[in-house]
Structure formats: C-alpha cells, structure tokens
Write a protein that holds these residues in place. Structure first.
Motif, PDB file in Angstrom:
ATOM      1  N   ILE A 160      93.769  42.815  68.202  1.00  0.00           N
ATOM      2  CA  ILE A 160      94.114  42.282  66.880  1.00  0.00           C
ATOM      3  C   ILE A 160      94.140  43.406  65.850  1.00  0.00           C
ATOM      4  CG2 ILE A 160      93.329  40.756  65.015  1.00  0.00           C
ATOM      5  CD1 ILE A 160      92.164  38.918  67.194  1.00  0.00           C
ATOM      6  N   VAL A 161      93.151  44.267  65.910  1.00  0.00           N
ATOM      7  CA  VAL A 161      93.108  45.420  64.999  1.00  0.00           C
ATOM      8  C   VAL A 161      94.364  46.273  65.167  1.00  0.00           C
ATOM      9  CG1 VAL A 161      91.905  47.592  64.525  1.00  0.00           C
ATOM     10  CG2 VAL A 161      90.594  45.488  64.869  1.00  0.00           C
ATOM     11  N   GLN A 162      94.749  46.517  66.417  1.00  0.00           N
ATOM     12  CA  GLN A 162      95.938  47.324  66.686  1.00  0.00           C
ATOM     13  C   GLN A 162      97.178  46.706  66.051  1.00  0.00           C
ATOM     14  OE1 GLN A 162      95.893  50.260  69.300  1.00  0.00           O
ATOM     15  NE2 GLN A 162      97.346  50.638  67.664  1.00  0.00           N
ATOM     16  N   ALA A 163      97.272  45.379  66.126  1.00  0.00           N
ATOM     17  CA  ALA A 163      98.447  44.686  65.595  1.00  0.00           C
ATOM     18  C   ALA A 163      98.429  44.549  64.085  1.00  0.00           C
ATOM     19  CB  ALA A 163      98.549  43.297  66.225  1.00  0.00           C
ATOM     20  N   GLU A 164      97.246  44.475  63.494  1.00  0.00           N
ATOM     21  CA  GLU A 164      97.132  44.154  62.073  1.00  0.00           C
ATOM     22  C   GLU A 164      97.028  45.361  61.151  1.00  0.00           C
ATOM     23  OE1 GLU A 164      97.292  41.324  60.497  1.00  0.00           O
ATOM     24  OE2 GLU A 164      97.313  39.921  62.178  1.00  0.00           O
ATOM     25  N   ALA A 165      96.397  46.437  61.605  1.00  0.00           N
ATOM     26  CA  ALA A 165      96.130  47.568  60.704  1.00  0.00           C
ATOM     27  C   ALA A 165      97.419  48.295  60.343  1.00  0.00           C
ATOM     28  CB  ALA A 165      95.140  48.529  61.349  1.00  0.00           C
ATOM     29  N   ASP A 166      97.602  48.536  59.059  1.00  0.00           N
ATOM     30  CA  ASP A 166      98.798  49.242  58.579  1.00  0.00           C
ATOM     31  C   ASP A 166      98.723  50.721  58.914  1.00  0.00           C
ATOM     32  OD1 ASP A 166     101.293  49.290  57.084  1.00  0.00           O
ATOM     33  OD2 ASP A 166     100.178  50.360  55.530  1.00  0.00           O
ATOM     34  N   THR A 167      97.522  51.285  58.909  1.00  0.00           N
ATOM     35  CA  THR A 167      97.315  52.692  59.228  1.00  0.00           C
ATOM     36  C   THR A 167      96.062  52.819  60.095  1.00  0.00           C
ATOM     37  OG1 THR A 167      95.899  53.148  57.311  1.00  0.00           O
ATOM     38  CG2 THR A 167      98.288  53.376  56.987  1.00  0.00           C
ATOM     39  N   ALA A 168      95.913  53.972  60.739  1.00  0.00           N
ATOM     40  CA  ALA A 168      94.708  54.213  61.541  1.00  0.00           C
ATOM     41  C   ALA A 168      93.463  54.147  60.666  1.00  0.00           C
ATOM     42  CB  ALA A 168      94.813  55.569  62.234  1.00  0.00           C
ATOM     43  N   ALA A 169      93.590  54.602  59.428  1.00  0.00           N
ATOM     44  CA  ALA A 169      92.446  54.600  58.512  1.00  0.00           C
ATOM     45  C   ALA A 169      91.987  53.181  58.171  1.00  0.00           C
ATOM     46  CB  ALA A 169      92.803  55.349  57.235  1.00  0.00           C
ATOM     47  N   ASP A 170      92.889  52.190  58.286  1.00  0.00           N
ATOM     48  CA  ASP A 170      92.543  50.797  57.974  1.00  0.00           C
ATOM     49  C   ASP A 170      91.872  50.078  59.134  1.00  0.00           C
ATOM     50  OD1 ASP A 170      93.520  50.857  55.386  1.00  0.00           O
ATOM     51  OD2 ASP A 170      95.522  50.155  55.961  1.00  0.00           O
ATOM     52  N   MET A 171      91.903  50.656  60.318  1.00  0.00           N
ATOM     53  CA  MET A 171      91.443  49.931  61.503  1.00  0.00           C
ATOM     54  C   MET A 171      89.988  49.477  61.398  1.00  0.00           C
ATOM     55  SD  MET A 171      93.260  51.776  64.760  1.00  0.00           S
ATOM     56  CE  MET A 171      95.006  51.508  65.092  1.00  0.00           C
ATOM     57  N   GLY A 172      89.119  50.345  60.926  1.00  0.00           N
ATOM     58  CA  GLY A 172      87.711  49.993  60.819  1.00  0.00           C
ATOM     59  C   GLY A 172      87.482  48.836  59.866  1.00  0.00           C
ATOM     60  N   ARG A 173      88.264  48.772  58.784  1.00  0.00           N
ATOM     61  CA  ARG A 173      88.098  47.683  57.820  1.00  0.00           C
ATOM     62  C   ARG A 173      88.684  46.372  58.341  1.00  0.00           C
ATOM     63  NH1 ARG A 173      89.995  50.733  52.358  1.00  0.00           N
ATOM     64  NH2 ARG A 173      91.376  51.745  53.885  1.00  0.00           N
ATOM     65  N   VAL A 174      89.805  46.466  59.060  1.00  0.00           N
ATOM     66  CA  VAL A 174      90.351  45.253  59.672  1.00  0.00           C
ATOM     67  C   VAL A 174      89.356  44.694  60.689  1.00  0.00           C
ATOM     68  CG1 VAL A 174      92.174  44.330  61.152  1.00  0.00           C
ATOM     69  CG2 VAL A 174      92.763  45.917  59.311  1.00  0.00           C
ATOM     70  N   ALA A 175      88.763  45.587  61.487  1.00  0.00           N
ATOM     71  CA  ALA A 175      87.754  45.150  62.453  1.00  0.00           C
ATOM     72  C   ALA A 175      86.581  44.476  61.749  1.00  0.00           C
ATOM     73  CB  ALA A 175      87.270  46.339  63.281  1.00  0.00           C
ATOM     74  N   ARG A 176      86.188  45.004  60.597  1.00  0.00           N
ATOM     75  CA  ARG A 176      85.088  44.391  59.849  1.00  0.00           C
ATOM     76  C   ARG A 176      85.456  42.997  59.379  1.00  0.00           C
ATOM     77  NH1 ARG A 176      80.259  44.171  60.379  1.00  0.00           N
ATOM     78  NH2 ARG A 176      80.119  46.456  60.410  1.00  0.00           N
ATOM     79  N   VAL A 177      86.698  42.795  58.930  1.00  0.00           N
ATOM     80  CA  VAL A 177      87.130  41.462  58.511  1.00  0.00           C
ATOM     81  C   VAL A 177      87.007  40.488  59.686  1.00  0.00           C
ATOM     82  CG1 VAL A 177      89.098  40.065  57.767  1.00  0.00           C
ATOM     83  CG2 VAL A 177      88.648  42.260  56.659  1.00  0.00           C
TER      84      VAL A 177
END
Length: 284
Positions: A160-177
C-alpha cells in the motif's frame, strides 16, 4: 476508537490517498515504467566454448502487480499470454501459509537474468525465493513484531505504501497513516486497494466505486486487504517496519512533490479543495 467525521453525501469525496498527483505527471511515469518492463535489457556474455551468447534480463519494477509481472514473463519468454498466470497457480511456490498460494507481494522487484531454457515456473520461483530471503531477515521479522503485525501483513502494508506514496521521502509518513488507522480501527480508505479490486489505476474514485463489494474495498471494510496489492521494494518495506513518528490520519498530494499530512479532518478538507483546484487548472 476514534470516530471519523460524517462522510459527505454529495460532490467529490475528500480523499485520504495521493490523488493529488497531476494526470500529466502520472501518465509520464506510467509510460516510462511500461517501456522499462516491455523492453528487455540485453548484455553479451561468453559461453564455455568461447562463443558469444545473448543473456536477456527481466526488470520487475517496484509496485508491479502480479498480473503485470505475469504478462512481462510471457513476453520475454515468448509464450502465449496467460501461460505464466497458469504456472503461478499450478506451481507449488515457497510462500507463507497466509498467502494461500497467491504470490502477490512476493514477486520481488529486481532485474532477473533470463537464460535459454528458462520457464515461467522457474522465474516465479526465483522471484519468490528472493522475496523470502529479503523478508525473512531479522530486521523485518523484528520490525513486524514491534508493530504488532505478521511479516505477511507487513508486506501488505508495504504494498500500500508503494502504491500511495508520491515520493520515497513520503513513504514513512504514509506507513504511519496506515498504522494509525489500524490502531484506531478506522477504515483505511485507500484508493489504491480499491483500484486493485477493480483492476485499474486511476486518480479518480467515485461514490459508486466506494460501494464496490470486495474485501479490497477499504472504504467499506476495516483492516488490511486480504493480500498485498502489488510487489513492494526495499524502501517501502523499510517504511512499513519503521514508520515515521506522527499522529497523521489523512494525506493528499495537492501538487507533485507536495503531499500534505494531517490529523485534522477540516485541514484535510482544505487540502483536498486545493488539490481539486490544481486538478481543474491542469485540465483546462
């Protein structure tokens, strides 16, 4: 349990996910990745008898769905469409029991050498073995345990993180959501899981879409979908086991490179309005 504000009854639905990426940018990225998958990389080697031979490599990018990987394998091996999909169900791959023989999430993104005589079953097995080695590492199992989920659930979160994050830098925050919503028993409301159910990729999700009868519809069903929704790479897995600290529950990409994360629903609605304005301006 923290209840969400009531859903709007008309108009555009406020989005949790990264629908803010502009259509033109998304299209360019998709085309670039498609070219990378469909055009095999070639390199020249030398056989034991000294003759030149050609080795073909298959590139599996991060986030590809199993169906897309199957199609790429069919193409590179020159076999009829659907051959690899049949091999996936007919081959006993070394998958976790939770996967129920579905390799989605375990076709590890990498560049694989394809030699003469290669078979769909052999290539799929190579990919799954690579995933098992990577996902079985102590840091992954310990990270999953720390977050109160299984390794298989961690792979699902990473997809889900891979599909949702706009950038690599956003991945950790998407995972937190994702983790925050799971902890609060809130529906994830991810467009990416709904797209998976509908076998599509789009930035637009309608009210009708969110009533789709599928366990992958995370607008209606709480918790994680039953399987990963793609094949995540290393960065997404790292984000899934080490999510960035924060209280965020919502996010939307209002412009390329500008994803807004917030725990405040009203602030999120304002961000969605900005996304809609940017989207309208880009399509005028």
């Amino acid at each position: 349990m923290t209840n969400e504000p009531p859903r709007p009854t008309s108009g555009r639905r406020p989005r949790l996910t990264r629908r803010g990426r502009l259509v033109l940018i998304v299209t360019a990225v998709v085309v670039a990745v498609a070219v990378a998958v469909l055009v095999p990389l070639l390199r020249t080697g030398e056989s034991p008898d000294g003759e030149k031979k050609k080795t073909v490599s298959l590139l599996v990018p991060e986030g590809r769905r199993a169906t897309q990987v199957y199609a790429s394998v069919d193409k590179i091996l020159g076999v009829p469409p659907g051959t690899t999909a049949k091999a996936a169900t007919g081959t006993r791959l070394e998958l976790p029991s939770a996967a129920r023989r579905n390799p989605e999430g375990y076709l590890f993104p990498a560049t694989y050498p394809v030699e003469a005589g290669a078979t769909p079953s052999g290539l799929l097995g190579y990919m799954v073995d690579t995933a098992r080695q990577r996902f079985g590492a102590d840091r992954i199992t310990e990270g999953a345990r720390r977050n109160g989920v299984s390794v298989y659930q961690t792979v699902t979160i990473a997809s889900i993180v891979q599909a949702e994050a706009d950038t690599a830098a956003d991945m950790g925050r998407v995972a937190r959501v994702v983790h925050n919503r799971l902890a609060r028993d809130m529906p994830l409301q991810m467009d990416s899981t709904l797209n998976y159910a509908l076998n599509r990729s789009t930035l637009d999700t309608t009210h009708s879409d969110t009533r789709t009868a599928s366990p992958y519809n995370t607008y209606e069903f709480r918790g994680l979908p039953p399987t990963p929704i793609g094949n995540p790479g290393e960065e997404a897995m790292n984000a899934a086991i080490n999510p960035t600290r924060g209280d965020w529950l919502y996010f939307v990409t209002v412009a390329p490179g500008d994803t807004r994360f917030t725990a405040d629903y009203e602030e999120h609605r304002g961000n969605v309005e900005e996304f809609n304005a940017n989207r309208s301006a880009a399509t005028d």
